[in-house]
Write an enzyme that holds these catalytic residues in place. Sequence first.
Site, PDB file in Angstrom:
ATOM      1  CG  ASP A  13       0.546  17.054  90.755  1.00  0.00           C
ATOM      2  OD1 ASP A  13       0.409  17.625  90.174  1.00  0.00           O
ATOM      3  OD2 ASP A  13       0.018  15.548  90.449  1.00  0.00           O
ATOM      4  CG  ASP A  15      -5.306  17.282  86.316  1.00  0.00           C
ATOM      5  OD1 ASP A  15      -6.262  16.527  86.004  1.00  0.00           O
ATOM      6  OD2 ASP A  15      -4.770  18.095  85.622  1.00  0.00           O
TER       7      ASP A  15
END
Length: 234
Positions: A13, A15
């Site tokens: 991922d 953020d």
Amino acid sequence: MPHNLHFDAILFDMDGTLVDSTEGVVDAWNVFAKTYPAIDVPQVLSTSHGVRTVENLRRHCGIEDPEELEREAVRFENAIVASGYKEGNKGIVALPGVLSIMEALSPGTKGPNPAWAICTSATKPYALSALKAAGIEPPEAFVASEDVDRGKPQPDPYLLGAQRCGVDPSRCLVVEDAPAGIISGRVAGCKTLAVITSHTREQVEAAKADFVVKDLASVTMKLSENGGVDVVIN
């Protein structure tokens, strides 16, 4: 006791996992609250992380028109980036342990079977801007919001990430900070590693992450001589 593991590919991922954009996200929601006064910013911040911008805007701002959603998603993500240029703000920065892992994996970004990918709920233009701000070179295998019909917690982003690395999802490690992303990776059939950067340990454990660490400073990764990535989780 350390876990010594091997995976064909690592699916990150962005953020909250690789970069910290919290300051900018808070600023962006406060900007949008001026246009959409019904927004409860603290409530939105507690539920929106890890979910695609378009889905958050549909849910919290009541936007349904696809073209308006796209325009407002761009405006929202531009506001996150712009926040970093405000006096006193730190901007978008790499989280602890990230840059050393990126350096170790950088030779594995290209080829028919890249060793790692980024699978983000952000749009690609914003994601590329955020990575540049944090000093991270984007990999060749990249999945952004616009690449899938269904975002996290559906498995689509990580299924596509595994496909773009040319590997079976069951041989991948998903690295996430948000329950929605952990669920996405788990449903895709991947092992999941959660970092406690945006949620509590209880929240990520409730999403049934396989491994939990404070941040990526507790993890080392290196390319294996026979392909894939060797991972040590401390």
